[in-house]
Write a protein that holds these residues in place. Structure first.
Motif: not given
Length: 367
Positions: A1-17
């Motif tokens: 299984m691949k091991k990944l790191l992600a950088i999400a730089p703003y609020q997305y939970l909960p989502y509105f847009s």
């Protein structure tokens, strides 16, 4: 299984847009098939995280989080200790940090591009778009792979910025549904009951964050250009439902239009029910970059879309069948004629549409 790191730089939970929803669902599906760690802001509701580890290392939603140099040592240490296969950066805003981290760790670096950002900000009148253009181009140059949401953006990067073609991968804005829905009839009855819409009235839907300029301009086009022409056809019975949060106060919840077949529903929790209930989705967008995510979802939920040329940017028209009707920008008389012509469209969404736009298929392509 691949091991990944992600950088999400703003609020997305909960989502509105649409942009928030893209990140939320992309990471959720990616976490099902990989060992995923996400670094993001503390504003997220982490109770909604189901498939990955979430680290709240980024400062709350303020521009300062993009200049936080303490992230260098944190990310380098994490990558060296966890031995990730790759790092995925949502959007290009942390390009300076991505360059430093890549140089120190040699990690494979991927940018997930939602739009060509400078073009989006130029179209909405932001003065600083030329600075972003230079910065964004440099971000593309340092990436090992770039995931593009639209074929137009991928083509632009290759042709205009001379990014190596092998770096550029087209993936879609995905949908959380893998086949044509079987509850459109019950959804329509539910929405009719909520808004007191009769059986002989067609439901026309518009949805979006309503203070975002491209969406607000589209709403104004519905109110000032499209609906006045529709009212001239007395035999065409309809209601236009407007869904979305942050409607500007000066529009006064659209009360002025309540007697003109306009229903303002505000933010609705179950927008999927509205997509399935609608006879048509209206997408008269005339500015803004990238794909219009609400249009992709509408077709997935079995609803025919009438869109402007700008509104249809980014979608693969060849796999939409008869579920997408496109008219020239600002041709409002033609737009109205297509509404009347297609409101009774009962064609189903082709299976090939789900093969391309379902998140499960997209993640497998990425891996």
């Amino acid at each position: 299984m691949k091991k990944l790191l992600a950088i999400a730089p703003y609020q997305y939970l909960p989502y509105f847009s649409g942009g928030q929803k893209l990140i939320a669902q992309f990471l959720d599906y990616l976490g099902k098939d990989t060992d995923l760690t996400v670094v993001s802001v503390a504003d997220n509701d982490t109770s909604l995280v189901k498939t990955y580890r979430h680290l709240t290392w980024l400062k709350k939603n303020s521009f300062k989080r993009y200049s936080d140099r303490s992230l260098i040592s944190k990310l380098v240490t994490l990558i060296e200790s966890e031995k990730f296969d790759a790092i995925i950066w949502e959007q290009p805003y942390y390009a300076w940090l991505a360059g430093i981290v890549k140089k120190r760790t040699k990690i494979k670096t991927i940018f997930h591009v939602h739009n060509i950002e400078y073009q989006r900000f130029r179209s909405t009148g932001k003065w600083w778009w030329p600075i972003l253009k230079i910065y964004e181009k440099r971000a593309f140059g340092l990436a090992d792979r770039i995931l593009f949401i639209t074929p137009e953006d991928k083509h632009f990067a290759i042709e205009k910025w001379r990014i190596e073609e092998e770096k550029c991968i087209e993936i879609a804005f995905g949908v959380d549904i893998s086949k044509y829905p079987d509850d459109k009839g019950s959804s329509k009855k539910a929405v009719q009951a909520i808004h007191k819409i009769s059986d002989n009235e067609k439901i026309l839907l518009f949805n979006g964050v309503l203070d975002y300029k491209p969406n607000l301009d589209a709403l104004v086009a519905i109110l000032k250009q499209i609906n006045p022409v529709l009212t001239q056809y007395p035999n065409f019975k309809y209601k236009i439902i407007i869904c979305g949060k942050r409607l500007p106060e000066e529009l006064n919840e659209l009360k002025e239009y309540a007697d003109k077949n306009i229903v303002y529903a505000g933010f609705v929790k179950d927008i999927e029910m509205y997509f399935k209930a609608a006879d048509l989705f209206l997408n008269p967008v005339q500015s803004g970059g990238g794909i219009k995510t609400k249009m992709v979802e509408a077709i997935a939920f079995g609803t025919t879309v009438v869109a402007t040329e700008t509104g249809a940017i980014g979608i693969h028209r060849d796999i939409c069948g008869k579920k997408l009707v496109v008219v020239p920008d600002n041709a409002w008389s033609d737009f109205v004629q297509e509404i009347i012509k297609n409101a009774g469209n009962r064609d189903i969404t082709p299976a090939s549409y789900y093969d391309y736009y379902y998140w499960g298929s997209i993640v497998k392509k990425i891996l």
